[in-house]
Design a protein around this motif. Structure first.
Motif, short mmCIF file in Angstrom:
data_model
loop_
_atom_site.label_atom_id
_atom_site.label_comp_id
_atom_site.label_asym_id
_atom_site.label_seq_id
_atom_site.Cartn_x
_atom_site.Cartn_y
_atom_site.Cartn_z
N UNK A 1 -37.22 29.68 -38.02
CA UNK A 1 -38.29 30.65 -38.28
C UNK A 1 -37.79 32.07 -38.10
N UNK A 2 -36.97 32.29 -37.07
CA UNK A 2 -36.43 33.64 -36.82
C UNK A 2 -35.45 34.03 -37.92
N UNK A 3 -34.54 33.11 -38.26
CA UNK A 3 -33.57 33.41 -39.32
C UNK A 3 -34.27 33.68 -40.64
N UNK A 4 -35.27 32.85 -40.99
CA UNK A 4 -36.00 33.05 -42.24
C UNK A 4 -36.77 34.36 -42.23
N UNK A 5 -37.35 34.69 -41.08
CA UNK A 5 -38.11 35.93 -40.99
C UNK A 5 -37.22 37.15 -41.17
N UNK A 6 -36.06 37.14 -40.53
CA UNK A 6 -35.12 38.25 -40.69
C UNK A 6 -34.63 38.33 -42.13
N UNK A 7 -34.39 37.18 -42.74
CA UNK A 7 -33.94 37.14 -44.13
C UNK A 7 -34.98 37.82 -45.04
N UNK A 8 -36.25 37.45 -44.86
CA UNK A 8 -37.31 38.02 -45.68
C UNK A 8 -37.45 39.52 -45.42
N UNK A 9 -37.40 39.90 -44.14
CA UNK A 9 -37.53 41.31 -43.76
C UNK A 9 -36.45 42.16 -44.43
N UNK A 10 -35.22 41.71 -44.35
CA UNK A 10 -34.11 42.48 -44.91
C UNK A 10 -34.11 42.46 -46.43
N UNK A 11 -34.51 41.33 -47.01
CA UNK A 11 -34.54 41.24 -48.47
C UNK A 11 -35.57 42.19 -49.06
N UNK A 12 -36.71 42.34 -48.38
CA UNK A 12 -37.76 43.24 -48.89
C UNK A 12 -37.37 44.70 -48.73
N UNK A 13 -36.68 45.04 -47.63
CA UNK A 13 -36.29 46.44 -47.41
C UNK A 13 -35.04 46.81 -48.20
N UNK B 1 -37.83 26.26 -56.65
CA UNK B 1 -37.04 27.43 -57.01
C UNK B 1 -36.23 27.99 -55.85
N UNK B 2 -36.24 27.29 -54.71
CA UNK B 2 -35.36 27.66 -53.62
C UNK B 2 -35.86 28.76 -52.71
N UNK B 3 -37.16 29.05 -52.72
CA UNK B 3 -37.71 30.06 -51.82
C UNK B 3 -37.92 29.45 -50.44
N UNK B 4 -37.76 30.29 -49.41
CA UNK B 4 -37.81 29.74 -48.05
C UNK B 4 -39.22 29.38 -47.63
N UNK B 5 -40.23 29.95 -48.32
CA UNK B 5 -41.62 29.62 -47.98
C UNK B 5 -42.52 30.08 -49.13
N UNK B 6 -43.73 29.50 -49.25
CA UNK B 6 -44.66 29.95 -50.29
C UNK B 6 -45.01 31.44 -50.18
N UNK B 7 -45.22 31.99 -48.96
CA UNK B 7 -45.49 33.45 -48.89
C UNK B 7 -44.33 34.28 -49.44
N UNK B 8 -43.12 33.84 -49.17
CA UNK B 8 -41.95 34.56 -49.70
C UNK B 8 -41.96 34.50 -51.23
N UNK B 9 -42.27 33.34 -51.80
CA UNK B 9 -42.36 33.19 -53.25
C UNK B 9 -43.45 34.09 -53.82
N UNK B 10 -44.59 34.13 -53.14
CA UNK B 10 -45.71 34.96 -53.62
C UNK B 10 -45.33 36.43 -53.65
N UNK B 11 -44.65 36.92 -52.58
CA UNK B 11 -44.24 38.33 -52.55
C UNK B 11 -43.23 38.63 -53.67
#
Length: 538
Positions: free
Chosen positions: A12-24, A509-519
């Protein structure tokens, strides 16, 4: 694009950091993640990373243990430890290394983003050559002998000689030789280097030569030696500038110089035999030459060495006539053309060809040498059938006497060379395009799998950086953008199938979570997946 690896044994922490950095940082970074130190090490062994952000306490391979591997594999990689207050003493020793820092887990997202952004700026600054000049100048003194050796070694094989440029380089490197004045060459081969009762290392040999220079050298001579290979040395010799002011004829000056050099060589031979049980065999050039002719004279010295028979020891002054020198020179230059053809170096060939044409030529020697080079190249790369439809190859087999017009003959071989280079460029472009097509096909067939640049480069066995540049050149877009566009197009297609759930499409499609896919989908299309589906169903 920089490569950043996130390491944490809590997904969860690794995925969260991944999403955070990918968006910024959607463009600045190619992001990777690993759920263990062991998995991270596997990534690090597959290719270079610029930044690693890692937890400290992980089973099997801790963050600190991983840090040791990073320092060994990629010493310039920036490492950021994620730590709690209670772990600070644990990490204190590690952060004393260069390129290593830490973040407290309680400091929040903005602090993480700010730290990563600053590290990216630091890396960009380090990649500027101006920023490295200061360090390079500080290290110059330590590397000076190596740089001197490299520069003088190049002269033995270089076709071009720019006096002004070399004068500046000699001055910068402290070489006490004048490229505007003639120079005398002397070659030495070490006999029995590996079979003697005592084997000497290169450092010992250098130290021995230093002592010999100090003990047997002459103040009125500048003598600079280099190692060409394991067993070969060459000296560049000139009378000192002060000695030139003395009232002495030019021929007498060089005669005295050769006499002094012979004595130096005899003393060096005796010292090497006594100290290292190694015999030295010296070949002294017959006369000084201009720096432009060094490569030819060096080739002649090597040729003369291989012609010597019997006991190879002592000092031999080389005597060769102009015909021998011309033939050696011609073979060396035409062999160089063969290397340029084999390596696809069209510009280097062009430059060397212009210099070659400007020299006096003997028709029969030139024809024989060039014919051999081109016939050898055509046979080696099996080009006869492809070339024959573009240019008449029968000229290659005609006797030299039939080639009465030297200018047209030279023009023919130049056109033949340019035809070969054109074919090489076409072949290279076709291979590149086929490889990029393979990458594109792999992306479309594996949208839900690992599509990192490292993985794609492994598929086609290319360097990741080269693949990135080639992909952009062929497609007009970078790899990550192409992947995103392919995923968006496939997502739109799948959303038109009402029986597919959003979370199923996200996983496919390889997204780490549905919210990540939605964003991702909303940012790319302007709609959420559900809104897009509803819009298409109307």
């Amino acid at each position: 694009m920089l490569r950043l690896l996130i390491v944490d044994d809590e997904p969860d922490i690794a995925d969260g950091l991944y999403t955070l950095l990918q968006e910024r940082f959607p463009i600045e970074f190619e992001l990777y993640k690993a759920y263990s130190g062991k998995s991270a090490l596997e990534w690090l062994r597959r290719g270079k990373f610029d930044i690693v952000m890692t937890d400290i306490r992980m089973p099997v391979l801790s963050g600190l243990e991983l840090h040791k591997h990073i320092r060994r594999l990629w010493p310039r990689c920036k490492v950021v430890f994620l730590t709690g207050h209670s772990e600070f003493d644990y990490v204190y020793e590690a952060i004393h290394y260069d390129n290593t820092s830490y973040l407290l887990k309680t400091e929040g997202h903005e602090k993480i983003l700010d730290t990563i952004g600053k590290l990216a700026e630091d890396i960009a600054g380090e990649q500027q050559i101006e920023g490295l000049m200061g360090k390079a100048m500080q290290q110059m003194e330590q590397t000076l002998p190596l740089l001197q050796n490299e520069l003088l070694s190049e002269l033995l094989y270089d076709e071009s000689f720019d006096r002004h440029s070399k004068f500046n380089q000699f001055e910068e490197l402290g070489i006490l030789l004048d490229p505007k004045r003639p120079v005398l060459l002397m070659m030495a081969k070490m006999i029995g280097l590996d079979s003697g009762s005592r084997q000497a290392g290169k450092a010992q040999l250098h130290a021995g030569m230093k002592v010999i220079e100090e003990q047997y050298g002459y103040s009125h001579l500048h003598m600079k030696y280099i190692f060409v290979d394991k067993e070969t040395m060459v000296w560049f010799i000139q009378p000192s500038a002060s000695h030139l002011n003395e009232p002495i004829e030019h021929s007498a000056l060089w005669s005295d110089t050769r006499l002094a050099v012979r004595e130096y060589a005899e003393n060096a031979e005796a010292a090497f035999q006594l100290s290292f049980h190694i015999s030295l065999f010296f070949l002294l050039d017959r006369s000084p030459c201009e720096w432009d002719d060094i490569a030819d004279r060096w080739a002649m010295l090597e040729h003369e060495y291989h012609r010597q028979s019997g006991d190879r020891n002592g000092v031999v002054q080389v005597e060769f006539d102009e015909t021998e020198l011309y033939l050696t020179k011609m073979l060396r230059k035409t062999d160089l053309f063969g290397e340029y053809l084999a390596n696809g170096q069209a510009e280097a060939f062009d430059s060397a060809w212009d210099r070659f044409k400007a020299e006096p030529m003997r028709m029969e020697s030139v024809y024989s040498a060039l014919s051999l080079v081109f016939l050898r190249h055509i046979h080696r790369f099996n080009l006869q059938e492809r070339l024959s439809v573009r240019i008449d190859l029968s000229v290659l087999m005609q006797p030299a006497a039939d080639q009465v017009n030297l200018a047209s003959y030279m023009d023919y071989y130049y056109r033949l060379a340019m035809t070969i280079f054109e074919m090489q460029q076409q072949d290279q472009a076709e291979r590149r395009d086929r490889t990029i097509d393979l990458v594109k096909g792999y992306i479309h067939n594996h949208l839900g799998e690992d599509l990192s640049l490292v993985r794609l480069s492994e598929i086609v066995q290319w360097n990741p950086s080269y693949l990135s540049r080639a992909f952009k050149k062929v497609t007009g877009t970078n790899v990550l953008t192409y992947i995103h566009e392919a995923k968006l197009k496939e997502a739109m297609r799948m959303l038109l199938q009402p029986d597919l759930k959003i979370h199923e499409i996200s996983a496919a499609l390889g997204f780490i979570s549905p919210p990540h896919f939605t964003r991702f989908f909303k940012k790319a299309s302007g709609y959420t997946p559900q809104d897009y589906r509803s819009l298409e169903e109307r």
